[in-house]
Enzyme design. Structure first.
Site, short mmCIF file in Angstrom:
data_model
loop_
_atom_site.label_atom_id
_atom_site.label_comp_id
_atom_site.label_asym_id
_atom_site.label_seq_id
_atom_site.Cartn_x
_atom_site.Cartn_y
_atom_site.Cartn_z
N HIS A 254 0.86 -1.20 0.00
CA HIS A 254 0.00 0.00 0.00
C HIS A 254 0.88 1.24 0.00
O HIS A 254 1.95 1.24 0.61
CB HIS A 254 -0.91 0.00 1.24
CG HIS A 254 -2.05 0.96 1.12
ND1 HIS A 254 -1.94 2.27 1.50
CD2 HIS A 254 -3.31 0.79 0.66
CE1 HIS A 254 -3.11 2.88 1.28
NE2 HIS A 254 -3.95 2.01 0.77
N GLU A 312 -7.82 -4.73 -0.32
CA GLU A 312 -8.44 -5.40 -1.47
C GLU A 312 -8.52 -6.91 -1.28
O GLU A 312 -9.42 -7.56 -1.82
CB GLU A 312 -7.64 -5.11 -2.75
CG GLU A 312 -7.46 -3.64 -3.07
CD GLU A 312 -8.74 -2.97 -3.52
OE1 GLU A 312 -9.80 -3.61 -3.47
OE2 GLU A 312 -8.68 -1.79 -3.92
N1 ACO Z 1 4.10 -7.71 -4.67
C1 ACO Z 1 5.44 -7.76 -4.83
N2 ACO Z 1 6.25 -6.69 -4.68
C2 ACO Z 1 5.67 -5.53 -4.35
C3 ACO Z 1 4.29 -5.41 -4.16
C4 ACO Z 1 3.50 -6.56 -4.32
N3 ACO Z 1 2.17 -6.52 -4.16
N4 ACO Z 1 3.99 -4.13 -3.84
C5 ACO Z 1 5.17 -3.47 -3.83
N5 ACO Z 1 6.18 -4.32 -4.14
C6 ACO Z 1 7.60 -3.99 -4.17
C7 ACO Z 1 7.96 -3.17 -5.39
O1 ACO Z 1 8.31 -4.00 -6.47
C8 ACO Z 1 9.12 -2.36 -4.87
O2 ACO Z 1 10.26 -3.19 -4.87
P1 ACO Z 1 11.71 -2.53 -5.10
O3 ACO Z 1 11.95 -1.65 -3.90
O4 ACO Z 1 12.62 -3.73 -5.15
O5 ACO Z 1 11.66 -1.77 -6.40
C9 ACO Z 1 8.75 -2.11 -3.42
O6 ACO Z 1 7.87 -3.18 -3.04
C10 ACO Z 1 8.03 -0.78 -3.19
O7 ACO Z 1 6.99 -0.69 -4.15
P2 ACO Z 1 6.36 0.68 -4.69
O8 ACO Z 1 5.84 0.45 -6.07
O9 ACO Z 1 7.25 1.83 -4.46
O10 ACO Z 1 5.17 0.84 -3.70
P3 ACO Z 1 3.92 1.76 -3.94
O11 ACO Z 1 3.64 2.41 -2.68
O12 ACO Z 1 4.06 2.63 -5.13
O13 ACO Z 1 2.83 0.66 -4.32
C11 ACO Z 1 0.85 -0.52 -4.63
C12 ACO Z 1 1.63 0.49 -3.74
C13 ACO Z 1 0.61 0.09 -6.01
C14 ACO Z 1 -0.50 -0.82 -3.96
C15 ACO Z 1 1.69 -1.82 -4.75
O14 ACO Z 1 1.97 -2.35 -3.47
C16 ACO Z 1 1.02 -2.87 -5.62
O15 ACO Z 1 1.15 -2.83 -6.85
N6 ACO Z 1 0.30 -3.86 -5.01
C17 ACO Z 1 -0.39 -4.88 -5.75
C18 ACO Z 1 -1.69 -4.37 -6.32
C19 ACO Z 1 -2.77 -4.12 -5.28
O16 ACO Z 1 -2.96 -4.91 -4.36
N7 ACO Z 1 -3.50 -2.99 -5.45
C20 ACO Z 1 -4.55 -2.58 -4.52
C21 ACO Z 1 -4.03 -1.59 -3.56
S1 ACO Z 1 -5.16 -1.20 -2.26
C22 ACO Z 1 -5.74 0.30 -2.61
O17 ACO Z 1 -5.15 1.02 -3.33
C23 ACO Z 1 -7.04 0.74 -2.05
#
Ligand code: ACO
Length: 375
Positions: A254, A312
């Protein structure tokens, strides 16, 4: 000179609100003074609406009045049903049908912010259920005045009376998603109402923002993942393979919460109670096993990123357990969030302040005009 640009407005504080407080580091969500855990599992949705609008819990008389006001506004005009019928014939996405239907509620609201807000809250379930029945060739069902907001929605979708556990499960879900700080759709609603536009316009704009996959449109894939995994033994190889391919695990991570999203816990407990009363317990158990395996692998593969279960994951499980198709997940989210949108609009109206940020011009400054024949 403006140089400090925040393209996503991260960290910019643009409003004061008494509606909700999101603390992503502590994993704490407060709704109008109540910890989420206390409000979501105890309140009826009508009580939550009253709380957000009036900043106090209703007494019996006030609750009764609100219920009656909402019941009166549940039916939608025939012209709106005709619009939904045309949308169903074109297989329009349910969230777009809700947006079109919401805009058309100007036909039934007698106007003014309070009337519009009551009409929007009351009519969202009717619009969604009517649309869904029309897409499957069934006729819409008239709302039932004797049922609560939540039970009536489930009844209008299926024609069956939901049991108490299903009604409570949905009630807890709607309360859980009723408000969440200055998220994109809420901000949209506040910008629109700040121009002294009307509440229906503000909520239609908010629906447009909610539709996007970066905001409200993501719960389907989390459920698909659990179904694809299919068994506890398959969880680790499946999730490992996904992470090795550099893919994200749906339902985890998140932008704001860097510890466990408190909404995930509330919904997990609500899902368990609902599934125990005649639901698919095997699916609930499998989801728990997938969650535990995913958390363990994420900590191994992405140490220190604070990747936890997000809202979610259990949203998908609850809504699926209620028999809702994935296409209705985001519209059903809107049934809950419209309580927050309207409450934020009331706050913004009271503030009487146009929201109008600035931009930095990066274009050229001294272009010479060329007549058409010279270009
Ligand atoms: N699975 C695997 N790796 C992940 C995930 C995940 N679900 N989420 C983040 N990471 C990793 C990224 O690859 C990144 O790795 P790195 O540091 O090696 O590059 C690190 O964790 C940080 O990720 P960011 O993209 O900077 O995190 P951000 O805050 O932008 O992302 C998000 C948040 C978009 C929700 C992300 O966690 C994601 O894509 N999750 C999966 C989709 C999802 O569940 N969406 C619903 C969100 S709930 C809501 O919005 C109401």
């Amino acid at each position: 000179m403006l140089t400090d640009i925040k393209p996503g407005l991260e960290g910019v504080v643009a409003a004061e609100t008494r509606l909700s407080s999101v603390d992503g580091l502590a994993g704490e969500l407060i709704i109008a003074g109540f910890p989420l855990e206390a409000l979501a599992t105890n309140a009826t949705f009508e009580e939550t609406v009253y709380l957000l609008w009036h900043d106090r819990l209703p007494d019996a008389a006030a609750l009764n009045t609100l219920r009656e006001q909402l019941v009166q506004r549940r039916p939608i005009p025939d012209e709106v049903v005709a619009l939904l019928r045309a949308a169903a014939q074109r297989q329009t996405a349910a969230i777009d049908a809700l947006r079109m239907g919401a805009a058309a509620l100007s036909l039934s609201s007698s106007g003014g912010a309070e009337n519009d807000a009551l009409t929007l809250i009351a009519a969202f379930p009717t619009l969604i259920a009517a649309y869904w029945r029309l897409t499957s060739g069934a006729e819409p069902l008239a709302p039932r005045a004797d049922l609560s907001h939540t039970a009536n929605y489930l009844y209008m979708l299926t024609g069956q009376m939901p049991n108490a556990a299903q009604t409570r499960g949905l009630e807890t879900y709607l309360n859980t998603v009723c408000d969440h700080g200055l998220n994109a759709s809420t901000f949209t609603a506040r910008v629109i109402i700040s121009t002294e536009s009307d509440m229906i316009s503000a909520v239609v704009g908010a629906l447009g923002a909610l539709k996007g996959p970066l905001h409200g449109g993501a719960p389907g894939p989390a459920l698909d993942m659990v179904f694809e995994i299919g068994s506890a033994e398959n969880a680790e190889p499946y999730l490992r393979a996904r992470l090795e391919r550099g893919e994200r695990l749906m339902g985890f991570g998140h932008r704001v919460y860097k510890v466990r999203d408190p909404r995930a816990d509330v919904l997990k407990i609500a899902a368990e109670q609902m599934f125990r009363h005649g639901g698919d317990m095997a699916l609930y158990t499998l989801a728990g096993q997938v969650e535990q395996t995913a958390l363990r692998l994420l900590e191994m593969v992405k140490p220190g990123r604070g990747l936890q279960t997000n809202v979610e994951f259990y949203t998908a499980l609850i809504l699926h357990g209620l028999g809702l198709p994935v296409a209705l997940f985001t519209p059903t989210f809107a049934i809950g969030r419209v309580a927050g949108w309207t409450a934020h609009c009331f706050e913004q109206i009271a503030l009487r302040r146009l929201i109008r940020p600035q931009s930095v011009y990066t274009g050229e400054r001294a272009r010479r005009w060329q007549p058409l024949e010279e270009r």
